[in-house]
Write a protein that holds these residues in place. Structure first.
Motif, PDB file in Angstrom:
ATOM      1  N   MET A  44       0.840  -1.176   0.000  1.00 61.89           N
ATOM      2  CA  MET A  44       0.000   0.000   0.000  1.00 61.89           C
ATOM      3  C   MET A  44       0.886   1.240   0.000  1.00 61.89           C
ATOM      4  O   MET A  44       1.799   1.382   0.804  1.00 61.89           O
ATOM      5  CB  MET A  44      -0.902  -0.028   1.229  1.00 61.89           C
ATOM      6  N   VAL A  45       0.619   2.144  -0.883  1.00 56.99           N
ATOM      7  CA  VAL A  45       1.375   3.386  -0.985  1.00 56.99           C
ATOM      8  C   VAL A  45       0.743   4.421  -0.073  1.00 56.99           C
ATOM      9  O   VAL A  45      -0.480   4.589  -0.059  1.00 56.99           O
ATOM     10  CB  VAL A  45       1.386   3.905  -2.444  1.00 56.99           C
ATOM     11  N   SER A  46       1.559   5.108   0.690  1.00 56.29           N
ATOM     12  CA  SER A  46       1.014   6.122   1.586  1.00 56.29           C
ATOM     13  C   SER A  46       0.589   7.358   0.800  1.00 56.29           C
ATOM     14  O   SER A  46       1.096   7.644  -0.271  1.00 56.29           O
ATOM     15  CB  SER A  46       2.034   6.490   2.660  1.00 56.29           C
ATOM     16  N   ASP A  47      -0.327   8.066   1.345  1.00 57.15           N
ATOM     17  CA  ASP A  47      -0.842   9.283   0.740  1.00 57.15           C
ATOM     18  C   ASP A  47       0.183  10.387   0.936  1.00 57.15           C
ATOM     19  O   ASP A  47       0.635  10.631   2.059  1.00 57.15           O
ATOM     20  CB  ASP A  47      -2.159   9.658   1.422  1.00 57.15           C
ATOM     21  N   PRO A  48       0.599  11.080  -0.132  1.00 53.76           N
ATOM     22  CA  PRO A  48       1.600  12.150  -0.004  1.00 53.76           C
ATOM     23  C   PRO A  48       1.177  13.236   0.975  1.00 53.76           C
ATOM     24  O   PRO A  48       2.011  13.928   1.539  1.00 53.76           O
ATOM     25  CB  PRO A  48       1.726  12.728  -1.412  1.00 53.76           C
ATOM     26  N   ARG A  49      -0.096  13.359   1.192  1.00 51.28           N
ATOM     27  CA  ARG A  49      -0.566  14.377   2.149  1.00 51.28           C
ATOM     28  C   ARG A  49      -0.258  13.979   3.589  1.00 51.28           C
ATOM     29  O   ARG A  49      -0.397  14.795   4.498  1.00 51.28           O
ATOM     30  CB  ARG A  49      -2.051  14.621   1.963  1.00 51.28           C
ATOM     31  N   ASP A  50       0.165  12.730   3.807  1.00 50.38           N
ATOM     32  CA  ASP A  50       0.496  12.254   5.148  1.00 50.38           C
ATOM     33  C   ASP A  50       1.923  12.606   5.554  1.00 50.38           C
ATOM     34  O   ASP A  50       2.323  12.365   6.678  1.00 50.38           O
ATOM     35  CB  ASP A  50       0.326  10.739   5.248  1.00 50.38           C
ATOM     36  N   ILE A  51       2.679  13.165   4.636  1.00 49.67           N
ATOM     37  CA  ILE A  51       4.074  13.501   4.914  1.00 49.67           C
ATOM     38  C   ILE A  51       4.143  14.868   5.588  1.00 49.67           C
ATOM     39  O   ILE A  51       3.585  15.842   5.104  1.00 49.67           O
ATOM     40  CB  ILE A  51       4.907  13.504   3.622  1.00 49.67           C
ATOM     41  N   GLU A  52       4.837  14.902   6.708  1.00 48.06           N
ATOM     42  CA  GLU A  52       4.982  16.160   7.430  1.00 48.06           C
ATOM     43  C   GLU A  52       6.304  16.815   7.039  1.00 48.06           C
ATOM     44  O   GLU A  52       7.352  16.188   7.087  1.00 48.06           O
ATOM     45  CB  GLU A  52       4.974  15.914   8.942  1.00 48.06           C
ATOM     46  N   VAL A  53       6.244  18.049   6.643  1.00 50.37           N
ATOM     47  CA  VAL A  53       7.434  18.812   6.294  1.00 50.37           C
ATOM     48  C   VAL A  53       7.787  19.697   7.476  1.00 50.37           C
ATOM     49  O   VAL A  53       6.940  20.427   7.993  1.00 50.37           O
ATOM     50  CB  VAL A  53       7.194  19.677   5.034  1.00 50.37           C
ATOM     51  N   VAL A  54       9.043  19.608   7.901  1.00 53.11           N
ATOM     52  CA  VAL A  54       9.501  20.410   9.026  1.00 53.11           C
ATOM     53  C   VAL A  54      10.576  21.361   8.515  1.00 53.11           C
ATOM     54  O   VAL A  54      11.587  20.929   7.972  1.00 53.11           O
ATOM     55  CB  VAL A  54      10.086  19.512  10.146  1.00 53.11           C
ATOM     56  N   GLU A  55      10.326  22.641   8.653  1.00 49.08           N
ATOM     57  CA  GLU A  55      11.318  23.629   8.250  1.00 49.08           C
ATOM     58  C   GLU A  55      12.260  23.886   9.416  1.00 49.08           C
ATOM     59  O   GLU A  55      11.835  23.944  10.566  1.00 49.08           O
ATOM     60  CB  GLU A  55      10.637  24.920   7.824  1.00 49.08           C
ATOM     61  N   MET A  56      13.552  24.031   9.098  1.00 51.95           N
ATOM     62  CA  MET A  56      14.567  24.248  10.125  1.00 51.95           C
ATOM     63  C   MET A  56      15.407  25.459   9.773  1.00 51.95           C
ATOM     64  O   MET A  56      15.643  25.721   8.596  1.00 51.95           O
ATOM     65  CB  MET A  56      15.501  23.042  10.223  1.00 51.95           C
ATOM     66  N   ILE A  57      15.867  26.131  10.805  1.00 53.30           N
ATOM     67  CA  ILE A  57      16.852  27.174  10.581  1.00 53.30           C
ATOM     68  C   ILE A  57      18.197  26.478  10.367  1.00 53.30           C
ATOM     69  O   ILE A  57      18.351  25.300  10.723  1.00 53.30           O
ATOM     70  CB  ILE A  57      16.897  28.187  11.747  1.00 53.30           C
ATOM     71  N   PRO A  58      19.176  27.146   9.772  1.00 51.78           N
ATOM     72  CA  PRO A  58      20.462  26.493   9.475  1.00 51.78           C
ATOM     73  C   PRO A  58      21.109  25.792  10.675  1.00 51.78           C
ATOM     74  O   PRO A  58      21.651  24.701  10.526  1.00 51.78           O
ATOM     75  CB  PRO A  58      21.327  27.627   8.956  1.00 51.78           C
ATOM     76  N   GLU A  59      21.019  26.384  11.849  1.00 50.89           N
ATOM     77  CA  GLU A  59      21.633  25.768  13.032  1.00 50.89           C
ATOM     78  C   GLU A  59      20.943  24.451  13.384  1.00 50.89           C
ATOM     79  O   GLU A  59      21.590  23.481  13.759  1.00 50.89           O
ATOM     80  CB  GLU A  59      21.586  26.720  14.232  1.00 50.89           C
ATOM     81  N   GLU A  60      19.612  24.421  13.260  1.00 53.64           N
ATOM     82  CA  GLU A  60      18.871  23.189  13.531  1.00 53.64           C
ATOM     83  C   GLU A  60      19.217  22.117  12.501  1.00 53.64           C
ATOM     84  O   GLU A  60      19.362  20.946  12.845  1.00 53.64           O
ATOM     85  CB  GLU A  60      17.366  23.460  13.490  1.00 53.64           C
ATOM     86  N   GLU A  61      19.337  22.531  11.250  1.00 50.81           N
ATOM     87  CA  GLU A  61      19.690  21.591  10.191  1.00 50.81           C
ATOM     88  C   GLU A  61      21.072  20.977  10.452  1.00 50.81           C
ATOM     89  O   GLU A  61      21.254  19.767  10.346  1.00 50.81           O
ATOM     90  CB  GLU A  61      19.674  22.291   8.842  1.00 50.81           C
ATOM     91  N   HIS A  62      22.029  21.824  10.820  1.00 50.28           N
ATOM     92  CA  HIS A  62      23.385  21.338  11.092  1.00 50.28           C
ATOM     93  C   HIS A  62      23.374  20.370  12.283  1.00 50.28           C
ATOM     94  O   HIS A  62      24.025  19.320  12.229  1.00 50.28           O
ATOM     95  CB  HIS A  62      24.320  22.516  11.356  1.00 50.28           C
ATOM     96  N   ASP A  63      22.631  20.709  13.318  1.00 49.66           N
ATOM     97  CA  ASP A  63      22.536  19.825  14.481  1.00 49.66           C
ATOM     98  C   ASP A  63      21.920  18.485  14.099  1.00 49.66           C
ATOM     99  O   ASP A  63      22.348  17.436  14.578  1.00 49.66           O
ATOM    100  CB  ASP A  63      21.709  20.471  15.595  1.00 49.66           C
ATOM    101  N   ARG A  64      20.930  18.501  13.225  1.00 47.69           N
ATOM    102  CA  ARG A  64      20.275  17.266  12.778  1.00 47.69           C
ATOM    103  C   ARG A  64      21.241  16.391  11.983  1.00 47.69           C
ATOM    104  O   ARG A  64      21.325  15.181  12.183  1.00 47.69           O
ATOM    105  CB  ARG A  64      19.046  17.616  11.929  1.00 47.69           C
ATOM    106  N   ILE A  65      22.003  17.010  11.082  1.00 52.96           N
ATOM    107  CA  ILE A  65      22.976  16.264  10.285  1.00 52.96           C
ATOM    108  C   ILE A  65      24.059  15.681  11.188  1.00 52.96           C
ATOM    109  O   ILE A  65      24.438  14.524  11.055  1.00 52.96           O
ATOM    110  CB  ILE A  65      23.589  17.153   9.188  1.00 52.96           C
ATOM    111  N   ARG A  66      24.533  16.483  12.131  1.00 52.01           N
ATOM    112  CA  ARG A  66      25.549  16.015  13.085  1.00 52.01           C
ATOM    113  C   ARG A  66      25.024  14.824  13.881  1.00 52.01           C
ATOM    114  O   ARG A  66      25.711  13.815  14.059  1.00 52.01           O
ATOM    115  CB  ARG A  66      25.954  17.156  14.018  1.00 52.01           C
TER     116      ARG A  66
END
Length: 65
Positions: free
Chosen positions: A1-23
């Protein structure tokens, strides 16, 4: 079963949050500091590495191709 694309949550991050997530993902997946991984990646040390975890982290790098 393929999930509905509307079920995907997009989270926007500031650059510092993005770097912390990658780390955090680098440490979780490879047990390595992000700076060390990036140095090795750009030096070509993972060129022949088939480990999907390496690819996962590399794709998170800001200028990944």
């Amino acid at each position: 079963m393929v999930s509905d694309p509307r079920d995907i949550e997009v989270v926007e991050m500031i650059p510092e949050e993005e770097h912390d997530r990658i780390r955090s993902e680098c440490t979780r997946l490879l047990g390595m500091d992000l700076d060390e991984f990036a140095r090795r990646w750009y030096a070509g040390e993972y060129r022949d590495d088939a480990d999907p975890r390496v690819t996962q982290v590399a794709m998170l790098l800001p200028d990944a191709e």
